[in-house]
Design an enzyme around this catalytic site. Structure first.
Site, short mmCIF file in Angstrom:
data_model
loop_
_atom_site.label_atom_id
_atom_site.label_comp_id
_atom_site.label_asym_id
_atom_site.label_seq_id
_atom_site.Cartn_x
_atom_site.Cartn_y
_atom_site.Cartn_z
N ARG A 1 1.09 -1.40 -0.29
CA ARG A 1 0.10 -0.32 -0.01
C ARG A 1 1.01 1.39 0.33
NH1 ARG A 1 -3.27 -3.73 3.19
NH2 ARG A 1 -1.38 -3.71 4.53
N GLY B 1 10.32 3.03 7.31
CA GLY B 1 8.63 3.32 7.50
C GLY B 1 7.99 2.42 8.59
N THR C 1 6.82 -0.78 10.52
CA THR C 1 7.36 -0.65 12.45
C THR C 1 6.40 -1.99 12.48
OG1 THR C 1 4.36 -0.29 12.00
CG2 THR C 1 4.97 1.93 12.00
N ALA D 1 8.09 5.78 13.63
CA ALA D 1 7.06 5.49 13.75
C ALA D 1 5.62 6.26 12.91
CB ALA D 1 6.27 5.34 14.80
N HIS E 1 -7.22 1.47 13.23
CA HIS E 1 -6.54 1.70 11.97
C HIS E 1 -7.79 0.53 11.02
CE1 HIS E 1 -2.60 3.68 13.33
NE2 HIS E 1 -2.72 3.61 12.77
N LYS F 1 -4.58 -4.00 9.63
CA LYS F 1 -2.67 -3.45 10.58
C LYS F 1 -2.58 -5.08 11.15
CE LYS F 1 -1.06 -0.42 12.36
NZ LYS F 1 0.23 -0.14 12.17
N GLY G 1 2.86 1.63 16.26
CA GLY G 1 4.09 2.64 16.18
C GLY G 1 3.85 4.05 16.96
P1 NAD Z 1 1.83 -3.65 3.10
O1 NAD Z 1 1.85 -5.24 3.82
O2 NAD Z 1 1.14 -2.57 1.74
O3 NAD Z 1 2.81 -3.71 1.71
C1 NAD Z 1 4.17 -4.45 2.65
C2 NAD Z 1 4.97 -4.97 1.64
O4 NAD Z 1 5.97 -5.28 1.22
C3 NAD Z 1 4.09 -5.61 1.06
O5 NAD Z 1 4.01 -6.22 -0.79
C4 NAD Z 1 4.85 -7.05 1.20
O6 NAD Z 1 4.99 -8.23 0.11
C5 NAD Z 1 6.57 -6.69 1.12
N1 NAD Z 1 7.59 -6.49 1.36
C6 NAD Z 1 7.60 -8.48 2.42
N2 NAD Z 1 9.32 -8.48 2.46
C7 NAD Z 1 9.45 -7.74 1.73
C8 NAD Z 1 11.03 -8.33 0.62
N3 NAD Z 1 11.34 -8.39 1.97
N4 NAD Z 1 10.64 -7.13 -0.22
C9 NAD Z 1 10.35 -6.36 -0.79
N5 NAD Z 1 9.14 -6.09 -0.60
C10 NAD Z 1 8.76 -7.18 0.37
O7 NAD Z 1 1.75 -2.71 4.05
P2 NAD Z 1 1.50 -1.35 3.74
O8 NAD Z 1 0.87 -0.81 4.78
O9 NAD Z 1 2.25 -0.51 3.18
O10 NAD Z 1 2.83 -0.88 5.00
C11 NAD Z 1 4.06 -1.19 5.24
C12 NAD Z 1 5.08 -1.13 6.75
O11 NAD Z 1 4.56 -0.17 7.39
C13 NAD Z 1 3.88 -2.04 7.96
O12 NAD Z 1 5.16 -1.70 8.93
C14 NAD Z 1 3.65 -0.63 8.25
O13 NAD Z 1 2.63 -0.40 9.64
C15 NAD Z 1 4.62 0.80 7.94
N6 NAD Z 1 3.88 2.09 8.08
C16 NAD Z 1 4.52 3.38 8.24
C17 NAD Z 1 3.49 4.34 8.34
C18 NAD Z 1 4.54 5.83 8.57
O14 NAD Z 1 4.39 6.80 8.89
N7 NAD Z 1 6.12 5.35 9.34
C19 NAD Z 1 2.98 4.36 8.22
C20 NAD Z 1 1.91 3.42 6.64
C21 NAD Z 1 2.37 2.60 7.61
#
Ligand code: NAD
Length: 262
Positions: A13, A92, A94, A117, A149, A153, A159
């Site tokens: 995402r 990013g 978490t 976070a 959320h 999640k 985080g």
């Molecule tokens: P998501 O599940 O939609 O996306 C994660 C992607 O990473 C998936 O497509 C997965 O297949 C891929 N992935 C896993 N292992 C991988 C690897 N070794 N190499 C390449 N790709 C790999 O999740 P998301 O909603 O995009 O969120 C991802 C992370 O970011 C979560 O930990 C979420 O909590 C965090 N997040 C943080 C913030 C922030 O501002 N810090 C904001 C949104 C989400």
């Protein structure tokens, strides 16, 4: 010259939001996009299919900064790869455990890293306000954090909720681990004086809501942030990547990027 960005987790995402955003950014250019081993290049691909790779080392060989929103299980490998390649890192992801966090800290000895976070500007302003409000509040004020959320999640509390709790703990000069109450169920007894309580909601497509509550007899202050789309996080991550490109090795966060430190 633009800062060359590799995006880890390009089918996720956040990854997809970042790909869209970077294409319209004059400071940054998209150099590579990584996929998990079990993923394929999407069809239609939002950018040239040649930019996609399953190999982090290949992606880093083209990049100045890696922007990483993937999974905690990926963090140790990415930490070692960034340190080896001398590529800066926006973290990013978490929900890291102690050993994954230790890998980030170790890599910060070699390269500049910005870890947060929550990368939204609004949440980072909120963290600062929460710390100030806690300092100004009376000792008997009860501190609570509520977060909501989307149903996908996997970690809780978020985080960001933990970061809000930490800002409260800093404001009150206490240790969060010793004072956090992560959930309540059954006959819990009266509220423990000086505790910081957390409540979690999961449902639908909520991008991320956080409320810091300061409750005392006769009045209640609430500071709330609501993220409407993932663009808020992606914009902050891009801002952090541009900022990092000028920085020496070390572990930074969005408070540094936004110059919100005292
Ligand atoms: P998501 O599940 O939609 O996306 C994660 C992607 O990473 C998936 O497509 C997965 O297949 C891929 N992935 C896993 N292992 C991988 C690897 N070794 N190499 C390449 N790709 C790999 O999740 P998301 O909603 O995009 O969120 C991802 C992370 O970011 C979560 O930990 C979420 O909590 C965090 N997040 C943080 C913030 C922030 O501002 N810090 C904001 C949104 C989400």
């Amino acid at each position: 010259m633009s800062v060359r960005i590799a995006i880890a987790g390009g089918n996720g995402r956040m990854g997809r939001t970042l790909i869209d955003l970077i294409q319209g950014n004059e400071e940054l250019s998209l150099a590579a996009v990584t996929l998990a081993q079990n993923e394929n290049v999407p069809e239609p691909a939002p950018v040239s299919a040649e930019l996609y790779t399953h190999e982090i080392d290949v992606a880093l060989s083209e990049a100045d900064v890696l922007i990483d929103f993937t999974t905690p299980a990926t963090i140790v490998v990415h930490a070692q790869a960034c340190a080896r390649a001398g590529v800066k890192w926006v973290v990013g992801t978490t929900g890291l455990d102690a050993s994954e966090q230790a890998a980030v800290t170790a890599a910060a000895g070699e390269v500049a890293i910005c870890q947060a976070a929550n990368f939204s500007t609004g949440v980072n302003l909120m963290l600062r306000l929460v710390e100030l409000a806690t300092r100004a509040s009376e000792g008997e004020t009860d501190l609570e954090v509520i977060e909501a959320h989307h149903r996908h999640k996997v970690d809780a509390p978020s985080g960001t909720a933990l970061a809000i709790g930490k800002a409260m703990a800093i404001g009150r000069d206490i240790d969060l681990d010793e004072h956090a109450v992560m959930s309540r169920e059954g006959i819990t007894g009266a509220r423990v004086d000086g505790s910081i309580g957390f409540s979690t909601i999961r449902g639908g497509d909520i991008v991320g809501d956080h409320t810091a509550m300061f409750v005392s007899d006769g009045e209640r202050l609430e500071i709330t942030h609501r993220a409407g789309t993932r663009l808020a996080f992606a914009r902050g991550a891009c801002r952090a990547a541009a900022w990092l490109s000028e920085k020496p090795a070390g572990l930074y966060d969005m408070q540094d990027v936004l110059q919100l430190r005292d």
